[in-house]
Scaffold this motif. Structure first.
Motif, PDB file in Angstrom:
ATOM      1  N   VAL A 251      -5.920  47.343  91.861  1.00 59.39           N
ATOM      2  CA  VAL A 251      -6.604  46.330  92.668  1.00 59.39           C
ATOM      3  C   VAL A 251      -5.593  45.561  93.512  1.00 59.39           C
ATOM      4  O   VAL A 251      -5.829  45.275  94.696  1.00 59.39           O
ATOM      5  CB  VAL A 251      -7.414  45.371  91.782  1.00 59.39           C
ATOM      6  N   ASP A 252      -4.444  45.243  92.926  1.00 57.80           N
ATOM      7  CA  ASP A 252      -3.422  44.488  93.647  1.00 57.80           C
ATOM      8  C   ASP A 252      -2.848  45.292  94.806  1.00 57.80           C
ATOM      9  O   ASP A 252      -2.666  44.756  95.911  1.00 57.80           O
ATOM     10  CB  ASP A 252      -2.299  44.087  92.690  1.00 57.80           C
ATOM     11  N   LYS A 253      -2.570  46.570  94.578  1.00 56.08           N
ATOM     12  CA  LYS A 253      -2.006  47.409  95.646  1.00 56.08           C
ATOM     13  C   LYS A 253      -2.979  47.527  96.819  1.00 56.08           C
ATOM     14  O   LYS A 253      -2.567  47.502  97.981  1.00 56.08           O
ATOM     15  CB  LYS A 253      -1.647  48.797  95.094  1.00 56.08           C
ATOM     16  N   GLU A 254      -4.269  47.632  96.507  1.00 54.84           N
ATOM     17  CA  GLU A 254      -5.274  47.714  97.578  1.00 54.84           C
ATOM     18  C   GLU A 254      -5.375  46.398  98.332  1.00 54.84           C
ATOM     19  O   GLU A 254      -5.460  46.377  99.569  1.00 54.84           O
ATOM     20  CB  GLU A 254      -6.632  48.096  96.987  1.00 54.84           C
ATOM     21  N   ALA A 255      -5.360  45.276  97.601  1.00 52.64           N
ATOM     22  CA  ALA A 255      -5.417  43.954  98.243  1.00 52.64           C
ATOM     23  C   ALA A 255      -4.199  43.731  99.128  1.00 52.64           C
ATOM     24  O   ALA A 255      -4.320  43.206 100.245  1.00 52.64           O
ATOM     25  CB  ALA A 255      -5.509  42.861  97.181  1.00 52.64           C
ATOM     26  N   GLU A 256      -3.026  44.126  98.648  1.00 52.20           N
ATOM     27  CA  GLU A 256      -1.799  43.979  99.433  1.00 52.20           C
ATOM     28  C   GLU A 256      -1.879  44.799 100.714  1.00 52.20           C
ATOM     29  O   GLU A 256      -1.519  44.331 101.799  1.00 52.20           O
ATOM     30  CB  GLU A 256      -0.604  44.422  98.594  1.00 52.20           C
ATOM     31  N   CYS A 487       2.087  32.216 111.755  1.00 54.17           N
ATOM     32  CA  CYS A 487       2.337  33.433 110.981  1.00 54.17           C
ATOM     33  C   CYS A 487       2.905  33.059 109.617  1.00 54.17           C
ATOM     34  O   CYS A 487       3.123  31.881 109.321  1.00 54.17           O
ATOM     35  CB  CYS A 487       3.282  34.371 111.727  1.00 54.17           C
ATOM     36  N   TYR A 488       3.164  34.068 108.802  1.00 55.28           N
ATOM     37  CA  TYR A 488       3.762  33.854 107.485  1.00 55.28           C
ATOM     38  C   TYR A 488       5.252  34.128 107.540  1.00 55.28           C
ATOM     39  O   TYR A 488       5.702  35.047 108.232  1.00 55.28           O
ATOM     40  CB  TYR A 488       3.098  34.770 106.450  1.00 55.28           C
ATOM     41  N   SER A 489       6.035  33.341 106.807  1.00 54.53           N
ATOM     42  CA  SER A 489       7.485  33.498 106.832  1.00 54.53           C
ATOM     43  C   SER A 489       8.107  32.872 105.588  1.00 54.53           C
ATOM     44  O   SER A 489       7.569  31.915 105.026  1.00 54.53           O
ATOM     45  CB  SER A 489       8.065  32.831 108.095  1.00 54.53           C
ATOM     46  N   ILE A 510      -9.192  34.775  97.363  1.00 49.81           N
ATOM     47  CA  ILE A 510     -10.198  35.840  97.364  1.00 49.81           C
ATOM     48  C   ILE A 510     -10.119  36.642  98.657  1.00 49.81           C
ATOM     49  O   ILE A 510     -10.351  37.847  98.668  1.00 49.81           O
ATOM     50  CB  ILE A 510     -11.621  35.249  97.176  1.00 49.81           C
ATOM     51  N   ARG A 511      -9.741  35.978  99.755  1.00 47.20           N
ATOM     52  CA  ARG A 511      -9.795  36.655 101.057  1.00 47.20           C
ATOM     53  C   ARG A 511      -8.455  36.806 101.763  1.00 47.20           C
ATOM     54  O   ARG A 511      -8.394  37.427 102.825  1.00 47.20           O
ATOM     55  CB  ARG A 511     -10.786  35.943 101.981  1.00 47.20           C
ATOM     56  N   ARG A 512      -7.351  36.246 101.198  1.00 44.75           N
ATOM     57  CA  ARG A 512      -6.035  36.371 101.854  1.00 44.75           C
ATOM     58  C   ARG A 512      -4.982  36.718 100.809  1.00 44.75           C
ATOM     59  O   ARG A 512      -4.814  35.982  99.827  1.00 44.75           O
ATOM     60  CB  ARG A 512      -5.645  35.058 102.545  1.00 44.75           C
ATOM     61  N   TYR A 513      -4.249  37.797 101.033  1.00 44.53           N
ATOM     62  CA  TYR A 513      -3.209  38.177 100.080  1.00 44.53           C
ATOM     63  C   TYR A 513      -2.046  37.182 100.042  1.00 44.53           C
ATOM     64  O   TYR A 513      -1.476  36.962  98.961  1.00 44.53           O
ATOM     65  CB  TYR A 513      -2.696  39.592 100.373  1.00 44.53           C
ATOM     66  N   LYS A 542       5.877  39.636 106.774  1.00 44.32           N
ATOM     67  CA  LYS A 542       5.707  40.389 108.030  1.00 44.32           C
ATOM     68  C   LYS A 542       4.454  41.260 107.951  1.00 44.32           C
ATOM     69  O   LYS A 542       3.648  41.311 108.885  1.00 44.32           O
ATOM     70  CB  LYS A 542       6.943  41.249 108.294  1.00 44.32           C
ATOM     71  N   HIS A 543       4.285  41.934 106.825  1.00 46.71           N
ATOM     72  CA  HIS A 543       3.110  42.794 106.638  1.00 46.71           C
ATOM     73  C   HIS A 543       1.822  41.967 106.678  1.00 46.71           C
ATOM     74  O   HIS A 543       0.845  42.352 107.334  1.00 46.71           O
ATOM     75  CB  HIS A 543       3.221  43.531 105.299  1.00 46.71           C
ATOM     76  N   ALA A 544       1.830  40.827 105.981  1.00 50.67           N
ATOM     77  CA  ALA A 544       0.634  39.975 105.942  1.00 50.67           C
ATOM     78  C   ALA A 544       0.273  39.470 107.334  1.00 50.67           C
ATOM     79  O   ALA A 544      -0.910  39.412 107.699  1.00 50.67           O
ATOM     80  CB  ALA A 544       0.852  38.806 104.990  1.00 50.67           C
ATOM     81  N   SER A 545       1.271  39.094 108.123  1.00 48.36           N
ATOM     82  CA  SER A 545       1.019  38.621 109.496  1.00 48.36           C
ATOM     83  C   SER A 545       0.424  39.732 110.349  1.00 48.36           C
ATOM     84  O   SER A 545      -0.493  39.507 111.143  1.00 48.36           O
ATOM     85  CB  SER A 545       2.318  38.104 110.117  1.00 48.36           C
ATOM     86  N   GLU A 546       0.945  40.950 110.180  1.00 45.86           N
ATOM     87  CA  GLU A 546       0.427  42.095 110.939  1.00 45.86           C
ATOM     88  C   GLU A 546      -1.027  42.381 110.563  1.00 45.86           C
ATOM     89  O   GLU A 546      -1.866  42.636 111.429  1.00 45.86           O
ATOM     90  CB  GLU A 546       1.289  43.330 110.681  1.00 45.86           C
TER      91      GLU A 546
END
Length: 659
Positions: A251-256, A487-489, A510-513, A542-546
């Protein structure tokens, strides 16, 4: 003669100067006409590449570009040529399947893909169906790229087909794989004494949620109680997602990988499976729930004292929608809502108003573009468009979520440990200067823009002065263009727009990693743990911002599609509107009252030949010298619609006013 020979020899031995051509790696953004703009990270201006110099690069590819002409007074833009494709995007292109015998092509009508794709005939697909295809390569000399079909979406025009097409185009999943669903189903849903261990018990403290009417998951709740010293205890309780979802699990890998939930016009594509998002982690009323909380003591003047962070357990006593909470704020006393809850709403609203006032006094930027909501029926057909308005109930929730987010960020920042921040850089001063010049044409006296706090005060004042005037929309557009993108940093530079020196996202796991990452880091540090790996979290940010950007693009595309669909039966009708954009090829107009945007190409304006004046945000008629500026009122007629390209064509109806 000998002298001339010596001179000739001297000339031939002279070293030829070679110009160093700068090269960059960036992302290719392709047009329907085949030319490309290469967007380079950290650079404001893109590099233009004409169609003959793209070397088979396609939209979304990572490419190496050589800049052959820098931006000068003579050159409108810097230009270059692509010298290498570093990496194909891997993102599908959506089109219509066309078969001839044993050969097949995916025919494109996309704004970003001018070439059809040759594919093997896909099993189970019929000619004329909409499909998603990935490009595998494009050999030199071949007429078109080749690839393979990865998804059969259905017949064009059907709502499910079109929404899935948007998700496919952005590489977004619209279902969970069975292994992820199974892993979520195996998570226990009964709270045991072991689960309660080490948690503060808020089950008997007055607690409620306030969310949109159509919300299905409730990831935040507020608790409230009066203290003997006259102050108030306010708890911001957030679903404890990371207690159930462990690092590295399916579940975590999919959410990420997903990074965020995606909100299309007619559906939500959740980051977490339904058992977690709508049931186990949703703070539904009258159910015991495990939460991660930020609890504060506030004085009647909204001074924040004694922050506490930790794991808790709650029971929500009541579920409000924004309208229900707003009715209480406006003086209604609904019989079905107990008096203590009504009193809590009113007190919290007063505290939130004070927090909001302090934020703007500190330099927060106070302007928003009107947000339009498309209403759809049960079949996904658009039936109306109206503006969404924020009122005190929205601001109440917003201010306490902001309080939790900034307080968590400040706590970790002062501990000097690796963290996930939500950052927002200073605005672009050159663009602000352009806004200042533009506003002066309307008679506005714009204040100083030398430093960040001055800018916020100036912009807030300008928006206030322009309220309810035709030029407000144009001023808002230019102000937004001057702003950096949040963005996230792991590097904290503060959040300019909110005027917070420290800020993060803690309140929506629930909606943001990123919120899940924040929960894990905060839990680790509260327990006295060492600082986490900065390199690891830098890549995660970087991934989350993308992923956030991709989700936002998909959401905008779904809105565009439904707006064009809504306008299909309005071809030939006339509307009043305002100029919302001026470009090299035409004028964009937002019509009233729906704010639906379409374009008037210059070539369709018969009264004059218009030329784009970029510096002054206007188009100028060559013969009449009349100008069309951002914000100008125009009357238009709807000329045509293109669902495939999500475009609306308008034409000018009235003669332009003399300027």
């Amino acid at each position: 003669m000998g002298k001339r020979n010596n001179k000739s020899k001297h000339r031939s031995s002279r070293k030829k100067k070679t110009r160093v051509v700068p090269e960059f790696v960036g992302k290719a953004l392709m047009s329907r006409e085949g030319f490309v703009f290469v967007r380079i990270e950290g650079q404001e201006e893109d590099v233009y590449v004409k169609a003959s110099k793209t070397r088979g690069a396609l939209h979304g590819d990572t490419v190496r570009v050589a800049v052959t002409q820098e931006h000068t007074g003579q050159a409108k833009r810097r230009s270059g040529e692509i010298i290498d494709i570093v990496e194909r995007s891997g993102r599908p292109f959506v089109g219509i399947l066309h078969t001839v015998g044993k050969q097949a092509w995916v025919l494109m009508s996309s704004k970003t893909m001018p070439y059809d794709i040759e594919v093997p005939v896909p099993e189970g697909a019929k000619r004329g169906m909409k499909v998603a295809a990935i490009v595998d390569g494009w050999e030199r000399g071949a007429h078109c790229p080749h690839g393979h079909v990865v998804d059969i979406l259905g017949m064009p025009g059907e709502n499910e087909t079109e929404m899935h097409a948007i998700l496919a185009e952005f590489g977004l999943p619209y279902r969970f794989e069975k292994n992820v669903e199974n892993a979520a189903d195996q998570i226990p849903d009964v709270i045991t004494p072991k689960d309660r261990k080490g948690r503060k018990d808020f089950r008997k403290v007055l607690t409620f949620t306030i969310d949109p009417t159509d919300a299905k998951d409730f990831d935040d709740a507020l608790s409230f109680r009066k203290l003997e010293n006259g102050n108030f205890e306010v708890g911001i309780h957030i679903a404890d997602v990371t207690y159930y979802v462990h690092p590295g699990s399916e579940v975590d890998k999919e959410a990420e990988a997903r990074g965020t939930s995606v909100y299309l016009v007619d559906r939500t594509v959740p980051m977490l499976p339904e058992k977690l998002s709508n049931k186990l982690c949703s703070l539904r009323p009258n159910e015991e729930k495990l939460t991660f909380s930020a609890v504060f003591e506030l004085t009647p003047q909204a001074k924040v004292l004694n922050p506490w962070f930790g794991r808790t357990e709650i029971i929500s006593d009541y579920r409000f929608d924004y309208e229900g909470a707003q009715a209480i704020i406006e003086g209604e006393k609904p019989e079905n809502v107990p008096a203590p809850i009504q009193e809590a709403i009113l007190t919290l609203n007063g505290l939130a108003a004070k927090l909001r006032a302090k934020r703007f006094k500190a330099g927060a930027v106070n302007f928003e573009r009107p947000e339009m909501k498309v209403e759809v029926d049960q079949d996904g057909k658009p039936v109306g468009v109206h503006q969404k308005f924020s009122k005190e109930a929205n601001w109440l929730i917003e201010e306490f979520m902001l309080l939790a987010n900034r307080s968590v960020a400040e706590y970790v920042a002062k501990a000097k440990k690796t963290f996930v921040y939500r950052i927002h850089d200073l605005p672009n001063m050159e663009k602000l200067s352009g806004l200042k010049d533009f506003a002066s044409h309307f008679g506005y006296k714009v204040g100083p823009i030398e430093d960040g706090k001055d800018v916020a005060k100036t912009l807030n004042g300008l928006m206030k002065d322009a309220k309810d005037k035709p030029e407000l929309g144009a001023i808002q557009i230019l102000a937004l263009r001057s702003m950096a993108k949040a963005c996230y940093s792991t590097e904290n530079i503060g959040h300019y727009g909110l005027a917070f020196p420290y800020y993060t996202h803690f309140t929506s796991p629930i909606r943001r990693y990123p919120d899940m990452m924040v929960h894990r880091l905060l839990s680790q540090y509260l327990a006295g743990g060492e600082s986490a790996s900065k390199d690891y979290y830098t890549l995660e940010c970087k991934h989350a911002s993308e992923r956030e950007n991709v989700a936002a693009e998909a959401e905008r595309e779904s809105i565009k599609y439904k707006l064009v669909e809504f306008m299909q039966d309005k071809v030939g009708q006339e509307f009043d509107g305002h100029v919302s954009g001026v470009t090299e090829w035409g004028i964009y107009v937002e019509i009233e009252p729906t704010k639906i945007e379409g374009m008037i190409p210059y070539r369709t304006i018969k009264s004059d030949f218009f030329i784009y004046d970029e510096e002054h945000y206007r188009a100028v008629g060559r013969r009449s010298h009349r100008s069309i500026r951002l914000g100008d009122p125009l009357r238009i007629r709807v000329k045509g619609t293109s669902l495939e390209q999500k475009l609306l064509d308008y034409e000018l109806v009235e003669e332009l006013p003399e300027k």
